[in-house]
Design a protein around this motif. Structure first.
Motif, PDB file in Angstrom:
ATOM      1  N   LEU A 180      15.053 -26.971  82.835  1.00 39.37           N
ATOM      2  CA  LEU A 180      14.800 -26.349  81.539  1.00 39.37           C
ATOM      3  C   LEU A 180      14.481 -24.862  81.714  1.00 39.37           C
ATOM      4  CD1 LEU A 180      14.516 -26.545  78.512  1.00 39.37           C
ATOM      5  CD2 LEU A 180      12.169 -27.393  78.815  1.00 39.37           C
ATOM      6  N   ALA A 181      13.753 -24.519  82.780  1.00 39.23           N
ATOM      7  CA  ALA A 181      13.440 -23.110  83.026  1.00 39.23           C
ATOM      8  C   ALA A 181      14.696 -22.308  83.348  1.00 39.23           C
ATOM      9  CB  ALA A 181      12.430 -22.996  84.166  1.00 39.23           C
ATOM     10  N   ALA A 182      15.629 -22.931  84.071  1.00 42.65           N
ATOM     11  CA  ALA A 182      16.897 -22.249  84.359  1.00 42.65           C
ATOM     12  C   ALA A 182      17.708 -22.083  83.077  1.00 42.65           C
ATOM     13  CB  ALA A 182      17.689 -23.037  85.391  1.00 42.65           C
ATOM     14  N   HIS A 183      17.609 -23.066  82.187  1.00 41.50           N
ATOM     15  CA  HIS A 183      18.344 -23.016  80.922  1.00 41.50           C
ATOM     16  C   HIS A 183      17.761 -21.960  79.984  1.00 41.50           C
ATOM     17  CE1 HIS A 183      20.433 -24.427  77.353  1.00 41.50           C
ATOM     18  NE2 HIS A 183      19.278 -24.627  76.745  1.00 41.50           N
ATOM     19  N   ASP A 184      16.428 -21.844  79.960  1.00 44.95           N
ATOM     20  CA  ASP A 184      15.764 -20.883  79.075  1.00 44.95           C
ATOM     21  C   ASP A 184      14.753 -20.084  79.896  1.00 44.95           C
ATOM     22  OD1 ASP A 184      14.714 -19.449  77.015  1.00 44.95           O
ATOM     23  OD2 ASP A 184      13.774 -21.142  75.987  1.00 44.95           O
ATOM     24  N   PRO A 185      15.212 -19.123  80.696  1.00 41.75           N
ATOM     25  CA  PRO A 185      14.318 -18.436  81.636  1.00 41.75           C
ATOM     26  C   PRO A 185      13.267 -17.557  80.979  1.00 41.75           C
ATOM     27  CG  PRO A 185      16.491 -17.406  81.618  1.00 41.75           C
ATOM     28  CD  PRO A 185      16.596 -18.643  80.786  1.00 41.75           C
ATOM     29  N   PHE A 186      13.433 -17.203  79.703  1.00 42.65           N
ATOM     30  CA  PHE A 186      12.478 -16.309  79.054  1.00 42.65           C
ATOM     31  C   PHE A 186      11.334 -17.055  78.370  1.00 42.65           C
ATOM     32  CE2 PHE A 186      16.441 -13.866  79.172  1.00 42.65           C
ATOM     33  CZ  PHE A 186      16.009 -12.726  79.827  1.00 42.65           C
ATOM     34  N   ARG A 219       9.105  -8.611  82.533  1.00 44.09           N
ATOM     35  CA  ARG A 219       8.788  -7.181  82.601  1.00 44.09           C
ATOM     36  C   ARG A 219      10.051  -6.334  82.717  1.00 44.09           C
ATOM     37  NH1 ARG A 219       4.323  -8.996  86.707  1.00 44.09           N
ATOM     38  NH2 ARG A 219       2.508  -9.212  85.329  1.00 44.09           N
ATOM     39  N   GLU A 220      10.992  -6.789  83.556  1.00 41.87           N
ATOM     40  CA  GLU A 220      12.194  -5.986  83.794  1.00 41.87           C
ATOM     41  C   GLU A 220      13.183  -6.051  82.643  1.00 41.87           C
ATOM     42  OE1 GLU A 220      13.885  -7.138  87.508  1.00 41.87           O
ATOM     43  OE2 GLU A 220      12.073  -6.679  88.667  1.00 41.87           O
ATOM     44  N   GLU A 221      13.368  -7.247  82.080  1.00 39.53           N
ATOM     45  CA  GLU A 221      14.396  -7.420  81.049  1.00 39.53           C
ATOM     46  C   GLU A 221      13.874  -7.156  79.630  1.00 39.53           C
ATOM     47  OE1 GLU A 221      17.573  -7.983  81.630  1.00 39.53           O
ATOM     48  OE2 GLU A 221      17.287  -8.062  83.796  1.00 39.53           O
ATOM     49  N   LEU A 222      12.630  -7.532  79.358  1.00 37.24           N
ATOM     50  CA  LEU A 222      12.117  -7.405  77.982  1.00 37.24           C
ATOM     51  C   LEU A 222      11.000  -6.385  77.851  1.00 37.24           C
ATOM     52  CD1 LEU A 222      11.985 -11.202  76.989  1.00 37.24           C
ATOM     53  CD2 LEU A 222      13.867  -9.576  76.697  1.00 37.24           C
ATOM     54  N   GLY A 223      10.430  -5.953  78.983  1.00 37.18           N
ATOM     55  CA  GLY A 223       9.341  -4.993  78.926  1.00 37.18           C
ATOM     56  C   GLY A 223       8.066  -5.561  78.359  1.00 37.18           C
ATOM     57  N   VAL A 224       7.833  -6.870  78.540  1.00 36.89           N
ATOM     58  CA  VAL A 224       6.621  -7.510  78.010  1.00 36.89           C
ATOM     59  C   VAL A 224       5.898  -8.224  79.151  1.00 36.89           C
ATOM     60  CG1 VAL A 224       7.646  -7.838  75.733  1.00 36.89           C
ATOM     61  CG2 VAL A 224       7.829  -9.662  77.432  1.00 36.89           C
ATOM     62  N   GLU A 225       4.622  -8.520  78.909  1.00 36.18           N
ATOM     63  CA  GLU A 225       3.818  -9.233  79.890  1.00 36.18           C
ATOM     64  C   GLU A 225       3.938 -10.746  79.647  1.00 36.18           C
ATOM     65  OE1 GLU A 225       2.031  -8.135  82.585  1.00 36.18           O
ATOM     66  OE2 GLU A 225       3.158  -6.299  82.140  1.00 36.18           O
ATOM     67  N   PRO A 226       3.749 -11.559  80.694  1.00 33.79           N
ATOM     68  CA  PRO A 226       3.804 -13.016  80.526  1.00 33.79           C
ATOM     69  C   PRO A 226       2.673 -13.517  79.633  1.00 33.79           C
ATOM     70  CG  PRO A 226       3.828 -12.385  82.852  1.00 33.79           C
ATOM     71  CD  PRO A 226       3.516 -11.167  82.072  1.00 33.79           C
ATOM     72  N   ASP A 227       2.790 -14.740  79.211  1.00 34.84           N
ATOM     73  CA  ASP A 227       1.781 -15.396  78.381  1.00 34.84           C
ATOM     74  C   ASP A 227       0.434 -15.392  79.121  1.00 34.84           C
ATOM     75  OD1 ASP A 227       0.229 -17.909  77.482  1.00 34.84           O
ATOM     76  OD2 ASP A 227       1.754 -17.657  75.927  1.00 34.84           O
TER      77      ASP A 227
END
Length: 897
Positions: A180-186, A219-227
């Motif tokens: 599931l993480a590979a399917h929806d990595p974000f 961080r690299e693709e969206l410029g946001v911090e993780p949950d």
């Protein structure tokens, strides 16, 4: 009666019929798109106006109607009149009884509550990598349907993961959350659940690595911090002591039989190209304990325990190698009539496997200290060999410090060199397909289509593009046409030095554009990944030690090992002797490297892998002495502080191979237990160690734990970023699917291996094996014997015998004999089997395998009692393989052993 054709649309589209892939007019891109729209409708009619609006929006109404009518006519002509029906109102529907589709099956299984079956069908997003030019409405339709199906797939995976957690199956939960993480990595929510599941399964390093990878992606693709919840969990995991490692799951049984396949195609080279095409050498057959000409390298084969006559099992569960019983027919098994066979056969078989690879860690430093990984295959460097024979030292200048990471890749749009730009559409499609292929590898950072599209058709220097895109590696390519063939030239360039690392030319016949794009992209992607892996390791080696002398000696020793492997695969006795001398030279270089930097473990571990290589070329006591030396070197490194995972893998591999030679069943079990413990500890400490996962998979298969073996093999494949072991793993997965009687899955593994490793004979032999084992399909002896001829070209019997694979040519003919028997050609089948028995004589090296393959022939001839007697004899002769044999579909069907 099963449908005649199959159209798979989830992931890479694939269209196949009774004779293999559908080609010609029916496989035209827009017609495949038409079938896709009808397939998603699941038998419900679709209006003609709707189809026209999706696929021919740029044409006038009359022209669009004409194109639709012509497409429907072509499809009915190629697939049969009943394939596409037209309702009275002019609506169109696809007949599922003629054309089966994975999209319909996926949705049907979800409706029936079979989430696991649906998940197995979902190979990727709808029509992944498939584009139709000048059809924006179709692209919008695909985006909508792709999103709908992806959400359904994600819901199914989440349900399966939660069910596994509720059942207390941590390993299965990890598999589902990982998928599931590979399917929806974000999705931070999914990343959080995956990290928790990994920790619960005892894979704390993997849990932290998954969390770090997800954070870096955001961080690299969206410029946001993780949950924040994920960050808090990571902090807690770093502070808490790790959990104990959970064992791989013992799932339901699986099955497997023999080797792999591919067919030749005539293509016309353009005048401007050389007739020959340079291809990367592919690792040879994964078999063990061969004479001095067997391939070297990381552990790729697997065998059964050794008996007094060196009995063995073939690499991927195929049981046509272990010598055991005299190859005479017992009184209770009536002999087949001795008739002259239509083709010659040969004699017995055993062969060597290759060993793994290691990264490195500096003692007392925060860097990794481990043995350098081995490249999957390398060309024999004649100059290096001549220098060695002359006693010269070969020096290599230090690698420059990288400005950009070589793992960040920019695939520039390929240049169309055809007259009038007639291949421009193909150049674009191939570029985007290659971006897609490389983008599936988690360790690679591939610039998106949008990122490189801005440079399409512009005269900008590649180094400038690389600088703007921060890419350490650049892929360039050209296309040209010659007659009915298209030739693709691809180059991999180090953007930091502007040095061309690899150039490859691939030729294919024109025809099905989708299949052409897929085949070329898969082959080129595999070649680039292998070569890029070597470059990444060379750059890493420069940071592993401060001693230039030690670093250069290690790099030279690695090259000598690659050369030795290539030379040993040549099949000549002199080549085997020369390979042994190269390995001796490598060992001397590594001894010098250790003296130059005694704090670096890489030379010690590499000496252990050289011992494993040298054991491959030896027999008896000499072989066992080399393996014990390898185990001792691994144990020596483990005795130090911060012992690397590579030392565990080295010792585990050496113990595993020693166990295969062990005659005493108790001693063998003890060694296998120790080897399994080391390998599990190695992958727990460093989950990205693909070669250790691969060896663990082999060990588990020998122990009869086939479902666990399959799990470990898939982990190896997922971690094998540079395809060092991918061919062997893919081959093993083919047999796993075959033993489950999952013929669709086996066919997919076979064809994927064929696309990635076109020169590997095993991915031709797997097609032959499927012709015998998949009895739901019509017996086609002509196709079987064509594959035998093709295998004799790819892997000549003389070379197979020189490499110790005496049974290989026999096996191919026995499989074709079983197919002939099923088709009613009993005389030919009996002739081949009788000839095999005569040539085997009393040689125990053939008896065991011949019993198995003759059982298939007898079953096809209707002699069930004779087939049962043969398989029972196998079980009695090899009680140590009972757990392994009882999973074979043939033996289960016959109720033996």
């Amino acid at each position: 009666m099963p449908p005649t054709f199959r159209l798979d649309l989830l992931g890479d589209p694939a269209f196949s019929g009774p004779g293999g892939p559908v080609r010609g007019r029916a496989a035209h891109k827009r017609r495949v798109a038409l079938l896709a729209v009808l397939a998603v409708a699941r038998g419900r009619p679709v209006g003609r106006e709707r189809l026209i609006g999706l696929l021919w929006p740029e044409l006038t109404t009359d022209a669009a109607r004409h194109n639709l009518s012509e497409s429907l006519y072509v499809l009915r002509k190629e697939l049969g009149e009943g394939s596409v029906s037209a309702a009275s109102a002019g609506d169109v529907a696809l007949n599922p009884e003629v054309v089966a589709t994975d999209v319909a099956e996926f949705q049907d299984r979800l409706d029936a509550g079979d989430a696991e079956g649906a998940a197995a069908l979902y190979r990727g997003p709808l029509l992944d990598g498939f584009y139709v030019s000048e059809a924006p409405e179709f692209e919008r339709w695909v985006d909508g349907e792709r999103d709908r199906l992806a959400r359904a797939f994600a819901a199914a995976l989440e349900g399966l993961a939660q069910a596994a957690e509720a059942e207390g199956s941590a390993i299965r939960a990890v598999d589902w959350w990982r998928r599931l993480a590979a399917h929806d990595p974000f999705s931070s929510r999914t990343a959080l659940r995956l990290v928790r599941a990994l920790d619960a399964a005892g894979e704390r390093p993997s849990a932290l690595r998954a969390a770090e990878a997800h954070a870096a992606l955001l961080r690299e693709e969206l410029g946001v911090e993780p949950d924040p919840d994920l960050l808090a969990l990571v902090a807690r995991l770093r502070a808490d002591p790790p959990r104990a490692a959970a064992p791989l799951p013992a799932l339901e049984r699986d099955p497997a039989p023999e080797p792999a396949a591919v067919e030749p195609t005539r293509i016309t080279p353009p005048p401007s190209l050389a007739q020959g095409e340079t291809a990367l050498p592919i690792p040879g057959p994964a078999e063990r304990n061969a004479p001095p000409s067997a391939p070297l390298g990381p552990p790729r084969g697997e065998t059964g325990p050794k008996t007094e006559n060196a009995a063995r099992t073939n690499a991927d569960g195929a049981i046509h190698h272990p010598p055991l019983l005299p190859a005479v027919v017992s009184a209770d098994i009536p002999a087949l009539a001795p008739v002259a066979a239509p083709v010659p056969l040969t004699a017995p078989a055993l062969v060597a496997a290759p060993p793994p690879s290691q990264p490195a860690r500096r003692a007392g430093m925060a860097r990794r200290r481990d043995s350098l990984p081995v490249a999957a295959a390398g060309g024999v460097l004649l100059g290096l060999l001549l220098s060695f024979l002359a006693g010269w030292d070969v020096q290599r200048p230090p690698e420059p410090e990288s400005r950009y990471d070589p793992r960040r890749i920019a695939v520039l749009y390929f240049e169309d060199l055809s007259p009038g730009g007639e291949l421009r559409y193909l150049a674009a499609g191939l570029t985007e397909r290659l971006i897609h292929e490389l983008g599936q590898v988690p360790v690679l950072d591939v610039v998106s289509r949008g990122g490189v599209r801005a440079y399409r058709g512009r005269s900008v220097r590649p180094d400038s593009i690389a600088a703007q895109l921060r890419a350490g590696s650049v892929v360039e390519g050209t296309l040209q046409r010659s007659g009915d063939s298209v030739w693709v030239t691809v180059a991999l360039v180090d953007a930091n030095t502007q040095r061309q690392l690899q150039s490859r030319v691939v030729g294919r016949p024109m025809g099905d554009v989708v299949a052409l794009e897929r085949a070329v992209a898969a082959e080129v992607s595999a070649a680039l990944r292998i070569r890029l892996g070597r470059e990444v390791r060379l750059h890493a080696a420069a940071r592993e030690t401060e001693s230039a002398e030690a670093r250069e000696a290690v790099l030279m020793a690695e090259q000598l090992r690659r050369d030795a492997r290539e030379m040993a695969g040549g099949g000549d006795t002199l080549d085997g002797t020369s390979a042994a001398r190269l390995l001796q030279r490598a060992d001397s270089l590594l001894e010098r490297a250790h003296a130059a930097d005694r704090g670096w473990d890489a030379p010690i571990l590499l000496r252990g892998w050289v011992d494993v290589d040298r054991a491959t070329l030896a027999r008896g006591a000499a072989r066992q002495a080399r393996l014990r030396s390898a185990a001792t070197r691994g144990a020596g490194v483990l005795a130090g502080e911060n012992a690397p995972a590579g030392a565990l893998e080295l010792r585990g591999t050496a113990l595993y191979r020693l166990a295969l030679d062990e005659r005493d069943t108790v001693g063998q079990r003890v060694r296998l237990d120790s080897a399994e413990q080391d390998l599990r500890a190695g992958v727990a400490a460093e989950p990205a160690r693909a070669s250790a996962w691969s060896t663990l998979s082999q060990l588990l298969r020998i122990r009869g734990r086939l479902a666990e073996s399959d799990v470990a093999a898939r982990r190896a494949l997922a971690e094998d970023a540079y395809l060092e072991d991918a061919a062997d793993i893919r081959h093993r997965l083919f047999f796993s699917a075959l033993w489950r009687a999952d013929y669709a899955g086996a066919r997919e593994e076979c064809e994927t291996g064929r696309a990635q490793f076109a020169d590997d004979w095993r991915f031709t032999e797997c097609r032959l094996t499927l012709l015998r084992n998949d009895r739901s399909r019509r017996a086609d002896p002509a196709a079987a014997w064509r594959l035998v001829a093709e295998l004799d070209r790819l892997d000549p019997p003389a070379r197979a015998r020189a490499q110790g694979r005496f049974y290989g040519p026999v096996y191919r003919r026995m499989v074709a004999a079983a197919v002939s028997a099923r088709a009613g050609d009993t005389d030919s089948a009996r002739a081949v089997a009788a000839r095999a028995r005569r040539e085997a004589g009393a040689d125990p090296g053939l008896g065991f395998s011949l019993d198995y393959d003759e059982a298939w022939v007898r079953l096809a001839l209707g002699d069930t009692a004779g087939a049962r007697a043969l398989t029972a004899r196998m079980g009695a002769a090899r009680p140590d393989l009972r757990a392994y044999l009882e999973r074979d579909p043939l033996i289960r069907e016959l109720g033996a052993p």
